[in-house]
Design an enzyme around this catalytic site. Structure first.
Site, PDB file in Angstrom:
ATOM      1  N   CYS A   1     -12.857  20.437 -19.520  1.00  0.00           N
ATOM      2  CA  CYS A   1     -13.441  19.697 -20.213  1.00  0.00           C
ATOM      3  C   CYS A   1     -14.715  19.220 -19.800  1.00  0.00           C
ATOM      4  O   CYS A   1     -15.368  18.520 -20.736  1.00  0.00           O
ATOM      5  CB  CYS A   1     -12.441  18.473 -20.414  1.00  0.00           C
TER       6      CYS A   1
ATOM      7  N   HIS B   1     -15.942  12.380 -23.352  1.00  0.00           N
ATOM      8  CA  HIS B   1     -14.833  13.396 -23.608  1.00  0.00           C
ATOM      9  C   HIS B   1     -13.781  12.629 -24.310  1.00  0.00           C
ATOM     10  O   HIS B   1     -13.169  11.576 -23.838  1.00  0.00           O
ATOM     11  CB  HIS B   1     -14.423  13.996 -22.223  1.00  0.00           C
TER      12      HIS B   1
ATOM     13  N   ASN C   1      -8.104  16.499 -28.667  1.00  0.00           N
ATOM     14  CA  ASN C   1      -8.753  16.835 -27.618  1.00  0.00           C
ATOM     15  C   ASN C   1      -9.570  18.353 -27.633  1.00  0.00           C
ATOM     16  O   ASN C   1      -8.526  19.280 -27.756  1.00  0.00           O
ATOM     17  CB  ASN C   1      -7.913  16.582 -26.252  1.00  0.00           C
TER      18      ASN C   1
HETATM   19  O1  UT7 Z   1      -8.865  17.077 -21.428  1.00  0.00           O
HETATM   20  C1  UT7 Z   1      -8.438  16.781 -20.011  1.00  0.00           C
HETATM   21  C2  UT7 Z   1      -7.806  15.680 -19.615  1.00  0.00           C
HETATM   22  N1  UT7 Z   1      -6.668  15.226 -20.170  1.00  0.00           N
HETATM   23  C3  UT7 Z   1      -6.505  14.089 -20.392  1.00  0.00           C
HETATM   24  O2  UT7 Z   1      -7.094  13.176 -20.126  1.00  0.00           O
HETATM   25  C4  UT7 Z   1      -5.011  13.707 -20.504  1.00  0.00           C
HETATM   26  C5  UT7 Z   1      -4.727  12.270 -19.849  1.00  0.00           C
HETATM   27  N2  UT7 Z   1      -3.249  12.045 -19.978  1.00  0.00           N
HETATM   28  C6  UT7 Z   1      -2.742  11.434 -21.163  1.00  0.00           C
HETATM   29  O3  UT7 Z   1      -3.564  11.246 -22.110  1.00  0.00           O
HETATM   30  C7  UT7 Z   1      -1.444  10.843 -21.109  1.00  0.00           C
HETATM   31  O4  UT7 Z   1      -0.714  11.159 -19.833  1.00  0.00           O
HETATM   32  C8  UT7 Z   1      -0.477  11.719 -22.161  1.00  0.00           C
HETATM   33  C9  UT7 Z   1      -0.923  11.235 -23.570  1.00  0.00           C
HETATM   34  C10 UT7 Z   1      -0.512  13.130 -21.922  1.00  0.00           C
HETATM   35  C11 UT7 Z   1       1.104  11.677 -22.104  1.00  0.00           C
HETATM   36  O5  UT7 Z   1       1.070  10.073 -22.304  1.00  0.00           O
HETATM   37  P1  UT7 Z   1       1.987   9.268 -21.330  1.00  0.00           P
HETATM   38  O6  UT7 Z   1       2.064   7.888 -21.918  1.00  0.00           O
HETATM   39  O7  UT7 Z   1       1.612   9.366 -19.764  1.00  0.00           O
HETATM   40  O8  UT7 Z   1       3.410   9.881 -21.683  1.00  0.00           O
HETATM   41  P2  UT7 Z   1       4.588  10.418 -20.528  1.00  0.00           P
HETATM   42  O9  UT7 Z   1       4.142  12.005 -20.330  1.00  0.00           O
HETATM   43  O10 UT7 Z   1       4.865   9.569 -19.441  1.00  0.00           O
HETATM   44  O11 UT7 Z   1       5.818  10.627 -21.420  1.00  0.00           O
HETATM   45  C12 UT7 Z   1       6.632   9.599 -21.933  1.00  0.00           C
HETATM   46  C13 UT7 Z   1       7.865  10.169 -22.759  1.00  0.00           C
HETATM   47  C14 UT7 Z   1       8.751  11.070 -22.045  1.00  0.00           C
HETATM   48  O12 UT7 Z   1       9.951  10.899 -22.394  1.00  0.00           O
HETATM   49  P3  UT7 Z   1      10.787   9.982 -21.539  1.00  0.00           P
HETATM   50  O13 UT7 Z   1      10.930  10.934 -20.213  1.00  0.00           O
HETATM   51  O14 UT7 Z   1      10.145   8.735 -21.160  1.00  0.00           O
HETATM   52  O15 UT7 Z   1      12.337   9.808 -22.140  1.00  0.00           O
HETATM   53  C15 UT7 Z   1       8.131  12.361 -22.845  1.00  0.00           C
HETATM   54  O16 UT7 Z   1       9.129  13.321 -22.800  1.00  0.00           O
HETATM   55  O17 UT7 Z   1       7.061  10.557 -24.125  1.00  0.00           O
HETATM   56  C16 UT7 Z   1       7.900  11.934 -24.408  1.00  0.00           C
HETATM   57  N3  UT7 Z   1       7.096  12.701 -25.224  1.00  0.00           N
HETATM   58  C17 UT7 Z   1       6.920  12.724 -26.317  1.00  0.00           C
HETATM   59  N4  UT7 Z   1       7.510  12.174 -27.380  1.00  0.00           N
HETATM   60  C18 UT7 Z   1       7.304  12.503 -28.573  1.00  0.00           C
HETATM   61  C19 UT7 Z   1       6.031  13.612 -24.466  1.00  0.00           C
HETATM   62  N5  UT7 Z   1       5.320  14.149 -25.307  1.00  0.00           N
HETATM   63  C20 UT7 Z   1       5.951  13.636 -26.467  1.00  0.00           C
HETATM   64  C21 UT7 Z   1       5.667  14.077 -27.950  1.00  0.00           C
HETATM   65  N6  UT7 Z   1       6.356  13.371 -28.890  1.00  0.00           N
HETATM   66  N7  UT7 Z   1       4.730  14.880 -28.177  1.00  0.00           N
END
Ligand code: UT7
Length: 362
Positions: A152, A289, A319
């Site tokens: 990225c 980004h 993204n």
């Molecule tokens: O470009 C390269 C740089 N990349 C980034 O900067 C990405 C940085 N990270 C992020 O933006 C965030 O960490 C994410 C958007 C990827 C994820 O957000 P989060 O608030 O960290 O969510 P999480 O991974 O902790 O997931 C929370 C919950 C989980 O369920 P449980 O375990 O709490 O029951 C996931 O299974 O959300 C669930 N989940 C979803 N639910 C519905 C994960 N993906 C989805 C989805 N739809 N697409």
């Protein structure tokens, strides 16, 4: 090598040959290490931008029909509402279109280009480089062309490499691009990653300018954390090692990348803004980004700068890795947001891990 530089070098070489060896060596060293730099003193100025997104738009609601997700989850966690995904388009075809638009915007022809650098993690071929495909398609016969992989941060690394060539007096005009077809390397059965990414290409033409352009930059890498955002290549496979390989896809530890982004990006921006002799308040726009609106909000809070100075494209693009920053910059340019003399801070961050920032005077 461009004609103006070649001629300049030949004159200097003839000069040096006419001098005693030690003086020739001293002049050579001074040109590389100080005096020459002062004499050249060129800045890298962005003189045109262009971008290309695939025709097909896929909304969060569309995705929720294909997998266990919802518009509510995606938009509240990331700010993304829709993204463009390829059907017929390729990384190269979008790059060529973005390049043509950037050249038209800059008022340059392919013949003017000395250099093409393209950041991508999703090229169409291992070789030739996508930059070489662009070179052939636009007819930039004189240009040196190569790809870089800084995920990225790819466009920002390309900008900084072009800046180094321009400051060294090696090249004068460069086309830099970030282009991705991420939809072919994400796992469409992994809802935690596939909903985040989109496809597209962005480009900028930069050239040597005595007056304005890049004021400062910062870049870095931390390979020890590479596994938090990774996409394996082909495994060893030869008569000695037979490997059955499942198609490798992107894997991301979102929370680790998030923590990295909200600490590294404001620190890198702060450092770059200071190196430019400015304060965050002096910056007119921050083009970051586009990974997650919450990261952008966190950076704005840490720098104590209001969010209206942080334009956003992730809502309609998702993204797009290396393409995010140039696509955003092109949108800002075409909306007329960027006026001569404005100070713009750019920052990319992601896989590697890598990060890079720059402050430019438009
Ligand atoms: O470009 C390269 C740089 N990349 C980034 O900067 C990405 C940085 N990270 C992020 O933006 C965030 O960490 C994410 C958007 C990827 C994820 O957000 P989060 O608030 O960290 O969510 P999480 O991974 O902790 O997931 C929370 C919950 C989980 O369920 P449980 O375990 O709490 O029951 C996931 O299974 O959300 C669930 N989940 C979803 N639910 C519905 C994960 N993906 C989805 C989805 N739809 N697409």
């Amino acid at each position: 090598m461009s004609k103006w530089l070649l001629a300049d070098n030949l004159v200097r070489l003839a000069d040096d040959r006419a001098k005693p060896a030690s003086e020739g060596n001293r002049r050579f060293h001074e040109r590389r290490c100080g005096e020459g730099r002062k004499r050249i003193n060129m800045k890298t100025r962005i003189i045109g931008t262009g971008s290309c997104l695939p025709e097909t738009v896929v909304t969060n609601d569309d995705l929720s029909k294909l997998m266990d997700t919802s518009d509510e989850w995606i938009s509240s966690r990331t700010g993304i509402r829709e993204r463009h995904l390829v059907k017929e388009e390729t990384t190269a075809s979008m790059s060529v279109e973005a390049a043509k638009r950037a050249m038209e915007n800059a008022g340059v022809t392919a013949e003017d280009l000395d250099l093409i650098i393209l950041g991508t993690v999703s090229p169409d071929f291992v070789t030739p480089a996508c930059a070489c495909e662009v070179q052939a398609a636009i007819g930039a016969h004189r240009a040196v062309a190569f790809d870089i992989n800084a995920a990225c941060s790819g466009f920002m690394f390309a900008l900084n490499i072009a800046n180094a060539y321009i400051q060294a007096g090696i090249y004068k005009t460069a086309l830099i691009l970030g282009a991705e077809t991420l939809s072919k390397i994400v796992d469409w059965e992994d809802r935690s990653t596939c909903v985040l990414f989109g496809d597209g290409a962005g480009a900028a033409v930069v050239c040597a300018d005595e007056n304005c352009g890049m004021l400062a930059f910062d870049q870095g890498s931390d390979g020890t954390k590479g596994e938090v955002l990774a996409c394996p290549g082909r495994a060893n496979n030869n008569p000695l090692v037979k490997t059955y390989q499942k198609m490798p896809y992107v894997h991301m530890d979102g929370q680790e990348v998030y923590k990295f982004a909200v600490t590294t990006v404001p620190a890198s921006l702060q450092k770059t803004i200071e190196a430019a002799g400015l304060a965050p308040d002096d910056i007119d726009y921050f083009a970051l980004h586009q990974a997650n609106i919450r990261i952008i909000q966190s950076v704005s809070k840490r720098l104590r700068i209001t969010e209206d100075k942080f334009p956003v494209s992730l809502d309609h693009c998702g993204n797009i890795s290396a393409a995010s920053v140039p696509i955003l910059l092109d949108e800002m340019n075409r909306k007329g947001l960027l006026k001569p003399g404005m100070k713009v801070a750019l920052s990319g961050f992601g896989g590697g891990l890598t990060w890079a920032s720059a402050v430019i005077e438009w």
